[in-house]
Design an enzyme around this catalytic site. Structure first.
Site, short mmCIF file in Angstrom:
data_model
loop_
_atom_site.label_atom_id
_atom_site.label_comp_id
_atom_site.label_asym_id
_atom_site.label_seq_id
_atom_site.Cartn_x
_atom_site.Cartn_y
_atom_site.Cartn_z
N GLU A 50 2.21 3.97 -10.87
CA GLU A 50 2.18 4.28 -12.31
C GLU A 50 1.10 5.32 -12.62
O GLU A 50 1.34 6.27 -13.37
CB GLU A 50 1.95 3.02 -13.13
CG GLU A 50 3.09 2.02 -13.08
CD GLU A 50 4.38 2.53 -13.70
OE1 GLU A 50 4.33 3.43 -14.57
OE2 GLU A 50 5.45 2.02 -13.33
N ASN A 54 1.83 9.07 -13.94
CA ASN A 54 1.27 9.55 -15.21
C ASN A 54 0.56 10.89 -15.02
O ASN A 54 0.69 11.79 -15.86
CB ASN A 54 0.29 8.53 -15.78
CG ASN A 54 0.98 7.43 -16.55
OD1 ASN A 54 2.19 7.42 -16.73
ND2 ASN A 54 0.19 6.47 -17.01
N ARG A 109 11.21 7.98 -20.93
CA ARG A 109 10.13 7.22 -20.30
C ARG A 109 10.00 5.88 -21.02
O ARG A 109 10.19 5.80 -22.23
CB ARG A 109 8.80 7.97 -20.37
CG ARG A 109 8.82 9.40 -19.86
CD ARG A 109 9.18 9.55 -18.42
NE ARG A 109 8.28 8.79 -17.56
CZ ARG A 109 8.49 8.58 -16.27
NH1 ARG A 109 9.55 9.07 -15.70
NH2 ARG A 109 7.65 7.88 -15.57
#
Length: 134
Positions: A50, A54, A109
């Site tokens: 993650e 990002n 997203r």
């Protein structure tokens, strides 16, 4: 006071989406020295995925000529993982950390990246400076 760690490693890699798996596996291999459970390793891999995603998508707007920086530090009981980009930064960290918030709704997203990281790690700290990175 500087904390002394028993072991540490640093890595930098291009912000290409296929390097996300590389980062995830590298951190899991490093953390395995602490003899974590399979579930703990899965949690670490998810949180790293993650964070790296990002950086690639939000920090660099998928500009794969930029670098993501990864540092892991370990003592006899814990591992500290830092994922850093030198991208555009986050204007409002508190807002960005809210479940379901996304700055890129056109990419469909989920807006759950920070929530996943927070739920899978013992603690999460997000530091970002607009125009300098996260």
């Amino acid at each position: 006071m500087k904390i002394i760690y028993d072991n540490e490693m640093e890595l930098e890699f291009l912000s290409k989406s296929n390097n996300e798996a590389f980062a995830r596996i590298t951190v899991a291999a490093f953390a395995s020295q602490l003899d974590p459970t399979v579930e703990e390793l899965a949690d670490i891999k998810t949180a790293v995925s993650e964070a790296v995603t990002n950086s690639i998508i939000h920090g660099y707007d998928e500009d794969d000529s930029k670098f993501v920086y990864l540092r892991c530090q370990m003592d006899d009981r814990t591992v500290k993982i830092v994922v850093e980009d030198r991208g555009k930064g986050i204007e409002d960290v508190e807002q960005a950390m809210q479940p379901m918030y996304t700055s890129k709704p056109e990419l469909e997203r989920s807006g759950m990246g920070f929530s996943f990281m927070e739920s899978f790690m013992d603690s999460l700290e997000v530091v970002s400076i607009k125009g300098e990175g996260t």
